[in-house]
Design a protein around this motif. Sequence first.
Motif, PDB file in Angstrom:
ATOM      1  N   HIS A  72       0.885  -1.273  -0.098  1.00  0.00           N
ATOM      2  CA  HIS A  72      -0.011   0.121   0.052  1.00  0.00           C
ATOM      3  C   HIS A  72       0.845   1.249   0.022  1.00  0.00           C
ATOM      4  O   HIS A  72       0.505   2.120  -0.646  1.00  0.00           O
ATOM      5  N   GLY A  73       2.035   1.252   0.586  1.00  0.00           N
ATOM      6  CA  GLY A  73       2.911   2.568   0.776  1.00  0.00           C
ATOM      7  C   GLY A  73       4.139   2.271  -0.566  1.00  0.00           C
ATOM      8  O   GLY A  73       4.867   3.101  -0.054  1.00  0.00           O
ATOM      9  N   TYR A  74       4.033   1.395  -1.299  1.00  0.00           N
ATOM     10  CA  TYR A  74       5.095   1.379  -2.258  1.00  0.00           C
ATOM     11  C   TYR A  74       4.811   2.084  -3.559  1.00  0.00           C
ATOM     12  O   TYR A  74       3.932   1.622  -4.002  1.00  0.00           O
ATOM     13  N   ASN A  75       5.960   2.726  -3.785  1.00  0.00           N
ATOM     14  CA  ASN A  75       5.754   3.335  -5.320  1.00  0.00           C
ATOM     15  C   ASN A  75       6.862   3.003  -5.841  1.00  0.00           C
ATOM     16  O   ASN A  75       7.975   3.168  -5.712  1.00  0.00           O
ATOM     17  N   TRP A  76       6.425   2.086  -6.927  1.00  0.00           N
ATOM     18  CA  TRP A  76       7.702   1.406  -7.810  1.00  0.00           C
ATOM     19  C   TRP A  76       8.668   2.342  -8.465  1.00  0.00           C
ATOM     20  O   TRP A  76       9.721   2.075  -8.635  1.00  0.00           O
ATOM     21  N   LYS A  77       8.121   3.565  -8.912  1.00  0.00           N
ATOM     22  CA  LYS A  77       9.051   4.601  -9.282  1.00  0.00           C
ATOM     23  C   LYS A  77      10.358   5.130  -8.420  1.00  0.00           C
ATOM     24  O   LYS A  77      11.408   5.474  -8.911  1.00  0.00           O
ATOM     25  N   ASP A  78      10.257   4.732  -7.236  1.00  0.00           N
ATOM     26  CA  ASP A  78      11.078   5.168  -6.077  1.00  0.00           C
ATOM     27  C   ASP A  78      12.267   4.089  -6.100  1.00  0.00           C
ATOM     28  O   ASP A  78      13.272   4.063  -5.484  1.00  0.00           O
ATOM     29  N   PHE A  79      12.020   2.813  -6.864  1.00  0.00           N
ATOM     30  CA  PHE A  79      12.764   1.915  -6.756  1.00  0.00           C
ATOM     31  C   PHE A  79      13.477   1.556  -8.071  1.00  0.00           C
ATOM     32  O   PHE A  79      13.773   0.321  -8.254  1.00  0.00           O
ATOM     33  N   VAL A  80      13.398   2.423  -9.032  1.00  0.00           N
ATOM     34  CA  VAL A  80      14.187   2.125 -10.287  1.00  0.00           C
ATOM     35  C   VAL A  80      15.302   3.341 -10.469  1.00  0.00           C
ATOM     36  O   VAL A  80      15.042   4.316  -9.863  1.00  0.00           O
ATOM     37  N   GLY A  81      15.911   3.240 -11.324  1.00  0.00           N
ATOM     38  CA  GLY A  81      17.132   4.091 -11.737  1.00  0.00           C
ATOM     39  C   GLY A  81      18.228   3.553 -10.884  1.00  0.00           C
ATOM     40  O   GLY A  81      18.487   2.598 -10.319  1.00  0.00           O
ATOM     41  N   PRO A  82      19.246   4.519 -11.058  1.00  0.00           N
ATOM     42  CA  PRO A  82      20.680   4.319 -10.458  1.00  0.00           C
ATOM     43  C   PRO A  82      20.452   4.325  -8.996  1.00  0.00           C
ATOM     44  O   PRO A  82      19.911   4.920  -8.239  1.00  0.00           O
ATOM     45  N   LEU A  83      21.364   3.238  -8.273  1.00  0.00           N
ATOM     46  CA  LEU A  83      21.279   2.899  -7.039  1.00  0.00           C
ATOM     47  C   LEU A  83      21.687   4.269  -6.208  1.00  0.00           C
ATOM     48  O   LEU A  83      21.073   4.568  -5.096  1.00  0.00           O
ATOM     49  N   GLN A  84      22.673   5.143  -6.657  1.00  0.00           N
ATOM     50  CA  GLN A  84      22.886   6.292  -5.980  1.00  0.00           C
ATOM     51  C   GLN A  84      21.989   7.309  -5.865  1.00  0.00           C
ATOM     52  O   GLN A  84      21.841   8.116  -4.940  1.00  0.00           O
ATOM     53  N   SER A  85      20.938   7.129  -6.591  1.00  0.00           N
ATOM     54  CA  SER A  85      19.905   8.059  -6.667  1.00  0.00           C
ATOM     55  C   SER A  85      18.597   7.475  -5.713  1.00  0.00           C
ATOM     56  O   SER A  85      17.582   8.328  -5.692  1.00  0.00           O
ATOM     57  N   ARG A  86      18.663   6.353  -5.160  1.00  0.00           N
ATOM     58  CA  ARG A  86      17.465   5.782  -4.662  1.00  0.00           C
ATOM     59  C   ARG A  86      17.362   5.782  -3.186  1.00  0.00           C
ATOM     60  O   ARG A  86      16.697   5.114  -2.420  1.00  0.00           O
ATOM     61  N   GLY A  87      18.589   6.318  -2.629  1.00  0.00           N
ATOM     62  CA  GLY A  87      18.550   6.491  -1.166  1.00  0.00           C
ATOM     63  C   GLY A  87      18.677   5.284  -0.562  1.00  0.00           C
ATOM     64  O   GLY A  87      19.502   4.466  -0.833  1.00  0.00           O
ATOM     65  N   ASP A  88      17.672   4.646   0.398  1.00  0.00           N
ATOM     66  CA  ASP A  88      17.915   3.425   1.091  1.00  0.00           C
ATOM     67  C   ASP A  88      17.217   2.386   0.121  1.00  0.00           C
ATOM     68  O   ASP A  88      16.912   1.290   0.933  1.00  0.00           O
ATOM     69  N   LYS A  89      16.577   2.609  -0.782  1.00  0.00           N
ATOM     70  CA  LYS A  89      15.794   1.689  -1.670  1.00  0.00           C
ATOM     71  C   LYS A  89      16.745   0.907  -2.594  1.00  0.00           C
ATOM     72  O   LYS A  89      16.630   1.157  -3.626  1.00  0.00           O
ATOM     73  N   LEU A  90      17.391   0.132  -1.954  1.00  0.00           N
ATOM     74  CA  LEU A  90      18.492  -0.673  -2.769  1.00  0.00           C
ATOM     75  C   LEU A  90      17.916  -1.822  -3.552  1.00  0.00           C
ATOM     76  O   LEU A  90      18.692  -2.555  -4.323  1.00  0.00           O
ATOM     77  N   PHE A  91      16.961  -2.523  -3.048  1.00  0.00           N
ATOM     78  CA  PHE A  91      16.556  -3.697  -3.847  1.00  0.00           C
ATOM     79  C   PHE A  91      15.008  -3.260  -4.397  1.00  0.00           C
ATOM     80  O   PHE A  91      13.942  -3.123  -3.947  1.00  0.00           O
ATOM     81  N   GLY A  92      15.180  -2.872  -5.558  1.00  0.00           N
ATOM     82  CA  GLY A  92      14.255  -2.420  -6.591  1.00  0.00           C
ATOM     83  C   GLY A  92      13.758  -3.702  -7.707  1.00  0.00           C
ATOM     84  O   GLY A  92      13.947  -4.909  -7.430  1.00  0.00           O
ATOM     85  N   LEU A  93      12.976  -3.215  -8.572  1.00  0.00           N
ATOM     86  CA  LEU A  93      12.529  -4.033  -9.711  1.00  0.00           C
ATOM     87  C   LEU A  93      13.709  -4.657 -10.235  1.00  0.00           C
ATOM     88  O   LEU A  93      13.547  -5.895 -10.385  1.00  0.00           O
ATOM     89  N   GLU A  94      14.807  -4.005 -10.768  1.00  0.00           N
ATOM     90  CA  GLU A  94      15.625  -4.590 -11.677  1.00  0.00           C
ATOM     91  C   GLU A  94      16.463  -5.745 -10.740  1.00  0.00           C
ATOM     92  O   GLU A  94      16.641  -6.909 -11.066  1.00  0.00           O
ATOM     93  N   GLU A  95      16.631  -5.527  -9.496  1.00  0.00           N
ATOM     94  CA  GLU A  95      17.158  -6.617  -8.373  1.00  0.00           C
ATOM     95  C   GLU A  95      16.271  -7.546  -8.302  1.00  0.00           C
ATOM     96  O   GLU A  95      16.596  -8.784  -8.369  1.00  0.00           O
ATOM     97  N   TYR A  96      14.970  -7.506  -8.278  1.00  0.00           N
ATOM     98  CA  TYR A  96      14.099  -8.615  -7.975  1.00  0.00           C
ATOM     99  C   TYR A  96      14.157  -9.523  -9.331  1.00  0.00           C
ATOM    100  O   TYR A  96      14.126 -10.488  -9.363  1.00  0.00           O
ATOM    101  N   LEU A  97      14.117  -8.738 -10.389  1.00  0.00           N
ATOM    102  CA  LEU A  97      13.986  -9.581 -11.741  1.00  0.00           C
ATOM    103  C   LEU A  97      15.284 -10.164 -11.888  1.00  0.00           C
ATOM    104  O   LEU A  97      15.178 -11.319 -12.642  1.00  0.00           O
ATOM    105  N   THR A  98      15.986  -9.719 -11.685  1.00  0.00           N
ATOM    106  CA  THR A  98      17.548 -10.525 -11.862  1.00  0.00           C
ATOM    107  C   THR A  98      17.541 -11.844 -11.033  1.00  0.00           C
ATOM    108  O   THR A  98      17.774 -12.930 -11.414  1.00  0.00           O
ATOM    109  N   ILE A  99      16.940 -11.656  -9.922  1.00  0.00           N
ATOM    110  CA  ILE A  99      17.067 -12.943  -8.923  1.00  0.00           C
ATOM    111  C   ILE A  99      16.013 -13.917  -9.514  1.00  0.00           C
ATOM    112  O   ILE A  99      16.270 -15.101  -9.348  1.00  0.00           O
ATOM    113  N   CYS A 100      14.809 -13.340 -10.078  1.00  0.00           N
ATOM    114  CA  CYS A 100      14.058 -14.368 -10.545  1.00  0.00           C
ATOM    115  C   CYS A 100      14.546 -15.051 -11.742  1.00  0.00           C
ATOM    116  O   CYS A 100      14.383 -16.341 -11.885  1.00  0.00           O
TER     117      CYS A 100
END
Length: 143
Positions: A7-35
């Motif tokens: 409910h509080g998750y905004n996917w747009k905060d979890f894409v882009g370069p890691l250095q621009s995401r603050g503490d949001k280090l596990f995002g869509l690309e990381e999830y898709l890589t593990i899958c």
Amino acid sequence: PGGLAVHGYNWKDFVGPLQSRGDKLFGLEEYLTICKQVGALPQIVVSEYTGEASDAADLVEYLNMPVSDSRKWAKLRAQMGHPDPHGVKWFEIGNESWVDYRKLVTSELRSPYDAGRHARQIILAMKAVRKASRRSFRFIVKL
């Protein structure tokens, strides 16, 4: 995310370069890589509380559309090292959508009608992008 955390998750905060995401280090690309590494089909949970139906449509563009000048989110995916669409097929709309997460303090609940109406708006926006991509995917709606 799983459960009510979506409910509080905004996917747009979890894409882009890691250095621009603050503490949001596990995002869509990381999830898709593990899958991909474990041979799992990804299932993306779409928040029905954060953002608008257009944000869910942007998510489909990011995940499944080929790159073109008019596709901001597909271009970002390509810039992140994934020029080809991910081809995600499974989307879950919300979780316990009848609970209006924004109003838990006052214990207000969404009616089944309102929860269903809003989920339908999200699905229609996502399907409009799906049609343009000529790819199929499925929805799981958890009302």
